[in-house]
Design an enzyme around this catalytic site. Structure first.
Site, PDB file in Angstrom:
ATOM      1  CG  ASN A  47      -0.476  -0.175   2.577  1.00 46.30           C
ATOM      2  OD1 ASN A  47       0.642  -0.665   2.723  1.00 46.30           O
ATOM      3  ND2 ASN A  47      -1.095   0.161   3.584  1.00 46.30           N
ATOM      4  CB  VAL A  48       1.629   3.638  -2.296  1.00 47.05           C
ATOM      5  CG1 VAL A  48       2.257   4.927  -2.277  1.00 47.05           C
ATOM      6  CG2 VAL A  48       2.733   2.600  -2.510  1.00 47.05           C
ATOM      7  CD  GLU A  49      -1.702   4.826   4.497  1.00 45.52           C
ATOM      8  OE1 GLU A  49      -1.201   5.688   5.301  1.00 45.52           O
ATOM      9  OE2 GLU A  49      -2.183   3.672   4.745  1.00 45.52           O
ATOM     10  CB  CYS A  58      -5.360  -1.065  -1.519  1.00 45.76           C
ATOM     11  SG  CYS A  58      -6.677  -0.729  -0.597  1.00 45.76           S
ATOM     12  CD  GLU A  60      -5.413  -5.610  -1.651  1.00 47.21           C
ATOM     13  OE1 GLU A  60      -4.917  -4.714  -1.399  1.00 47.21           O
ATOM     14  OE2 GLU A  60      -5.764  -6.507  -0.575  1.00 47.21           O
ATOM     15  CB  CYS A  91     -10.634  -3.407   0.737  1.00 47.57           C
ATOM     16  SG  CYS A  91     -10.366  -2.587  -0.694  1.00 47.57           S
ATOM     17  CB  CYS A  94      -8.786  -4.781  -3.098  1.00 45.68           C
ATOM     18  SG  CYS A  94      -7.748  -3.313  -2.910  1.00 45.68           S
TER      19      CYS A  94
HETATM   20  N1  THU Z   1      -5.300  -1.579   2.525  1.00 49.47           N
HETATM   21  C1  THU Z   1      -4.840  -2.299   1.492  1.00 49.47           C
HETATM   22  O1  THU Z   1      -3.715  -2.043   0.965  1.00 49.47           O
HETATM   23  N2  THU Z   1      -5.457  -3.482   0.995  1.00 49.47           N
HETATM   24  C2  THU Z   1      -6.735  -3.842   1.686  1.00 49.47           C
HETATM   25  O2  THU Z   1      -7.419  -4.818   0.897  1.00 49.47           O
HETATM   26  C3  THU Z   1      -7.478  -3.122   2.845  1.00 49.47           C
HETATM   27  C4  THU Z   1      -6.620  -1.835   3.125  1.00 49.47           C
HETATM   28  C5  THU Z   1      -4.737  -0.682   2.927  1.00 49.47           C
HETATM   29  C6  THU Z   1      -5.238   0.770   2.831  1.00 49.47           C
HETATM   30  C7  THU Z   1      -4.650   1.534   3.717  1.00 49.47           C
HETATM   31  O3  THU Z   1      -3.276   2.168   3.306  1.00 49.47           O
HETATM   32  C8  THU Z   1      -4.391   0.964   4.972  1.00 49.47           C
HETATM   33  O4  THU Z   1      -4.557  -0.377   4.610  1.00 49.47           O
HETATM   34  C9  THU Z   1      -5.380   0.992   5.998  1.00 49.47           C
HETATM   35  O5  THU Z   1      -6.714   0.782   5.638  1.00 49.47           O
END
Ligand code: THU
Length: 137
Positions: A47-49, A58, A60, A91, A94
């Site tokens: 994940n890259v915020e 996410c 994925e 999620c 994804c």
């Molecule tokens: N996140 C994912 O990378 N994949 C998922 O399927 C669930 C959530 C990440 C998004 C965010 O950066 C962090 O988890 C918290 O929600």
């Protein structure tokens, strides 16, 4: 396709390794995902915020981009992990991404054991729906 114990271990290892590369300064929730493709290669994502919270990516999303950037194909198996290496459910958004890049029988680790994409995204909307709707007009 039967996934061997060794392949599951390789996927877990790849997911945990890429999880350490996650950029998650806001949620502090690092995620790593690894997919075994139908040609045997392993693709990964983390994940890259973003400071604009809502547009974070996410893990994925990164993996799906890597699938296409490295030649395409379909996912045979997927493992998604949290920062402790525990199995994490993708999620809803994804799951839809995995569906498009896998098959109903693609296998995925869950906290309740190995399931198929069909089991974790029942009655999925997919490419076939577009074709059927277009022809119905
Ligand atoms: N996140 C994912 O990378 N994949 C998922 O399927 C669930 C959530 C990440 C998004 C965010 O950066 C962090 O988890 C918290 O929600």
């Amino acid at each position: 396709m039967t996934i061997s114990e060794q392949q599951w271990q390789e996927l877990a290892q790849a997911a945990n390794k890429i999880m350490t590369m996650a950029y998650a300064p806001y949620s502090k929730f690092k995620v790593g995902v690894a997919g075994l493709m139908d040609d045997g290669r392993i693709v990964v994502g983390c994940n890259v915020e973003n400071a604009s919270y809502g547009i974070g990516l996410c893990a994925e999303c990164g993996m799906v981009s890597a699938i296409h950037a490295s030649g395409g194909g379909k996912l045979s198996a997927v493992t998604c992990v949290d920062q402790h290496g525990n199995s994490l459910m993708p999620c809803g958004r994804c799951r839809q991404l995995l569906w498009e890049n896998g098959s109903p029988t693609t296998q995925i680790t869950t906290p309740e054991g190995i399931k198929t994409l069909q089991e974790i995204l029942p009655q999925a909307f997919g490419p076939d729906d577009l074709v059927e709707r277009r022809e119905a007009r």
